[in-house]
Design an enzyme around this catalytic site. Structure first.
Site, mmCIF file in Angstrom:
data_model
loop_
_atom_site.group_PDB
_atom_site.id
_atom_site.type_symbol
_atom_site.label_atom_id
_atom_site.label_comp_id
_atom_site.label_asym_id
_atom_site.label_seq_id
_atom_site.Cartn_x
_atom_site.Cartn_y
_atom_site.Cartn_z
ATOM 1 N N ASP A 31 40.698 43.397 42.540
ATOM 2 C CA ASP A 31 39.422 42.831 42.077
ATOM 3 C C ASP A 31 38.381 43.947 42.115
ATOM 4 O OD1 ASP A 31 38.186 39.588 42.210
ATOM 5 O OD2 ASP A 31 36.821 41.306 42.080
ATOM 6 N N LEU A 33 35.237 43.476 42.244
ATOM 7 C CA LEU A 33 34.098 42.916 42.994
ATOM 8 C C LEU A 33 32.832 42.819 42.145
ATOM 9 C CD1 LEU A 33 34.619 44.388 46.587
ATOM 10 C CD2 LEU A 33 35.526 42.299 45.559
ATOM 11 N N ILE A 52 41.291 46.129 36.417
ATOM 12 C CA ILE A 52 42.564 45.919 35.715
ATOM 13 C C ILE A 52 42.808 46.995 34.653
ATOM 14 C CG2 ILE A 52 42.912 43.442 36.069
ATOM 15 C CD1 ILE A 52 41.426 42.955 33.439
ATOM 16 N N ALA A 72 41.321 37.863 36.584
ATOM 17 C CA ALA A 72 40.152 38.743 36.454
ATOM 18 C C ALA A 72 39.512 38.528 35.090
ATOM 19 C CB ALA A 72 40.568 40.193 36.611
ATOM 20 N N ALA A 73 38.225 38.277 35.079
ATOM 21 C CA ALA A 73 37.515 38.059 33.815
ATOM 22 C C ALA A 73 36.027 37.981 34.076
ATOM 23 C CB ALA A 73 37.985 36.750 33.155
ATOM 24 N N TYR A 139 32.898 33.996 25.138
ATOM 25 C CA TYR A 139 33.788 33.763 26.284
ATOM 26 C C TYR A 139 35.039 33.003 25.839
ATOM 27 C CZ TYR A 139 35.693 31.484 30.440
ATOM 28 O OH TYR A 139 36.547 31.008 31.410
HETATM 29 N N1 LIG Z 1 36.048 28.140 37.380
HETATM 30 C C1 LIG Z 1 36.354 27.474 36.274
HETATM 31 O O1 LIG Z 1 35.898 26.341 36.049
HETATM 32 C C2 LIG Z 1 37.293 28.069 35.257
HETATM 33 C C3 LIG Z 1 37.658 27.274 34.151
HETATM 34 C C4 LIG Z 1 38.530 27.824 33.201
HETATM 35 C C5 LIG Z 1 39.041 29.099 33.365
HETATM 36 N N2 LIG Z 1 38.655 29.852 34.431
HETATM 37 C C6 LIG Z 1 39.208 31.220 34.538
HETATM 38 O O2 LIG Z 1 39.720 31.401 35.847
HETATM 39 C C7 LIG Z 1 39.523 32.759 36.241
HETATM 40 C C8 LIG Z 1 38.801 32.789 37.579
HETATM 41 O O3 LIG Z 1 37.530 32.159 37.416
HETATM 42 P P1 LIG Z 1 36.530 31.973 38.651
HETATM 43 O O4 LIG Z 1 35.774 30.739 38.399
HETATM 44 O O5 LIG Z 1 37.269 32.161 39.908
HETATM 45 O O6 LIG Z 1 35.530 33.189 38.382
HETATM 46 P P2 LIG Z 1 35.079 34.376 39.352
HETATM 47 O O7 LIG Z 1 34.020 35.141 38.642
HETATM 48 O O8 LIG Z 1 34.784 33.836 40.696
HETATM 49 O O9 LIG Z 1 36.411 35.268 39.436
HETATM 50 C C9 LIG Z 1 36.698 36.310 38.533
HETATM 51 C C10 LIG Z 1 36.995 37.549 39.356
HETATM 52 O O10 LIG Z 1 37.391 38.612 38.494
HETATM 53 C C11 LIG Z 1 36.836 39.824 38.992
HETATM 54 N N3 LIG Z 1 36.809 40.771 37.877
HETATM 55 C C12 LIG Z 1 36.032 40.719 36.758
HETATM 56 N N4 LIG Z 1 36.327 41.767 35.961
HETATM 57 C C13 LIG Z 1 37.307 42.480 36.574
HETATM 58 C C14 LIG Z 1 38.042 43.660 36.252
HETATM 59 N N5 LIG Z 1 37.807 44.348 35.105
HETATM 60 N N6 LIG Z 1 38.980 44.120 37.121
HETATM 61 C C15 LIG Z 1 39.218 43.444 38.280
HETATM 62 N N7 LIG Z 1 38.563 42.340 38.644
HETATM 63 C C16 LIG Z 1 37.619 41.852 37.793
HETATM 64 C C17 LIG Z 1 35.470 39.413 39.542
HETATM 65 O O11 LIG Z 1 34.978 40.309 40.517
HETATM 66 C C18 LIG Z 1 35.783 38.036 40.153
HETATM 67 O O12 LIG Z 1 36.135 38.144 41.514
HETATM 68 C C19 LIG Z 1 38.760 33.421 35.115
HETATM 69 O O13 LIG Z 1 39.694 34.107 34.299
HETATM 70 C C20 LIG Z 1 38.139 32.267 34.347
HETATM 71 O O14 LIG Z 1 37.962 32.593 32.983
HETATM 72 C C21 LIG Z 1 37.793 29.363 35.378
#
Ligand SMILES: NC(=O)c1ccc[n+]([C@@H]2O[C@H](COP(=O)([O-])OP(=O)(O)OC[C@H]3O[C@@H](n4cnc5c(N)ncnc54)[C@H](O)[C@@H]3O)[C@@H](O)[C@H]2O)c1
Length: 318
Positions: A31, A33, A52, A72-73, A139
């Site tokens: 991650d 961060l 990543i 990661a996103a 997104y």
């Molecule tokens: N929370 C929701 O309701 C939801 C719904 C649908 C899909 N998602 C997907 O689930 C995943 C996690 O979502 P979340 O809610 O935990 O979000 P979040 O932002 O808490 O987690 C995403 C993590 O990815 C890390 N990150 C971002 N870019 C990065 C990179 N280039 N390299 C390494 N790490 C990186 C961030 O630091 C973060 O810790 C995401 O892919 C999101 O699109 C979430």
């Protein structure tokens, strides 16, 4: 064999990492961060800070791994409208970079966190995976593009790929951001602070809110899918709940005297979003357990606990 979780210090990724470690697995997290917090992770999780797109680091981490969970996103819809190029780079190019690293290291399985946002406005509800997606934000486009990449490249290179279209996940540790915060933790903060609960639109728009532990359960089960080798599966509850209902439930459970304000300025988004779970039941044996009332109760309990044990370690974050 170990499991690598990209974005594993985030809201969903950290809950998945902790559950897998509890289950006796060796878990590595990568991650950068940008939104995550490693303090969310249990001591048994091997945390590595990095992106990543860092190929040498990925190569090293992927040795001894048989499954990658790709979470990661960049995750903020409104922000993606302002910075689409950044979202494309992180969510699409980042996914392709990960796929190349997985090919070089010979990793057989990828589970990708996609989103119910790919569907956009749909007349037929609940929404089946065969519905034609109508993404309404950069997104959502990035998530749909990444799905196409993982399945297409996975088929060409022999990687088993699962895309879980997660609907609106919520639970303890979910961030409350200064702007564009997810609705449930935002309403809880507003109700506990005695402020007004602000609803965009008329509040009658419905979402499929799925509790954190149900999402984690689906993610864990996705590892056992053998056939089909490339599949896309909804993860929600199958129930649409309106924003008005959420606001009312939070006011009731907190005993707050907060009132509700309707803001006509911003769009309330799509009118309905509700997952069809037929495929999830068949492929994952998935049956969500936590009702919205129970989920909100658990979030409030977690608030009380963290208030008595000191400030929450996790940043308020999608
Ligand atoms: N929370 C929701 O309701 C939801 C719904 C649908 C899909 N998602 C997907 O689930 C995943 C996690 O979502 P979340 O809610 O935990 O979000 P979040 O932002 O808490 O987690 C995403 C993590 O990815 C890390 N990150 C971002 N870019 C990065 C990179 N280039 N390299 C390494 N790490 C990186 C961030 O630091 C973060 O810790 C995401 O892919 C999101 O699109 C979430």
């Amino acid at each position: 064999m170990g499991i690598l979780i990209t974005g594993g210090a985030g809201f969903l990724g950290s809950a998945l990492a902790n559950a897998l470690v509890d289950g006796g697995h060796e878990v590595l997290v990568l991650d950068d961060l940008s939104a995550g917090d490693p303090n969310r992770l249990d001591p048994g999780v091997l945390f590595h800070r990095g992106s990543i797109t860092d190929r040498p680091k990925l190569w090293t981490l992927l040795q001894g791994v048989d499954t990658v969970y790709h979470l990661a996103a960049r995750v903020l819809v409104a922000e993606s409208i302002l910075y689409p190029r950044e979202y494309n780079e992180a969510n699409v190019s980042g996914t392709v970079a990960l796929l190349e690293a997985m090919r070089d290291a010979g990793i057989p399985r990828l589970i990708f966190a996609s989103s119910g946002a790919v569907y956009g406005d749909q007349t037929d509800q609940p929404i089946h995976e065969t519905a034609t997606p109508h993404p309404l934000s950069p997104y959502a486009v990035s998530k749909l593009s990444a799905e196409h990449y993982i399945h297409t490249i996975g088929a060409l290179w022999g990687t088993t790929t699962v895309a879980l279209r997660i609907f609106n996940a919520y639970g303890p540790g979910q961030p409350v951001l200064p702007s564009h915060s997810p609705v449930i933790p935002r309403f809880i903060s507003q109700a506990l602070g005695g402020g007004s609960l602000v609803i965009f639109g008329d509040g009658e728009q419905t979402r499929d809110f799925v509790y954190l532990t149900d999402v984690v359960h689906a993610l864990i089960e996705a590892r056992n899918i053998g056939k089909p080798e490339h599949c896309t599966v909804n993860v929600g509850t199958g129930i649409g709940v309106s924003i008005n209902q959420i606001a009312q439930e939070i006011i009731t459970q907190t005993g707050s005297s907060s009132n509700i304000i309707y803001s006509p300025v911003s769009s309330g988004g799509v009118s309905r979003l509700q997952a069809d779970l037929t495929r999830a039941r068949k492929l994952l044996g998935y049956r969500p357990k936590i009702t919205i009332e129970e989920g909100i109760r658990r979030m409030l309990q977690a608030r009380v606990q963290s208030a008595s044990t000191g400030p929450q370690q996790s940043p308020e974050g999608e």
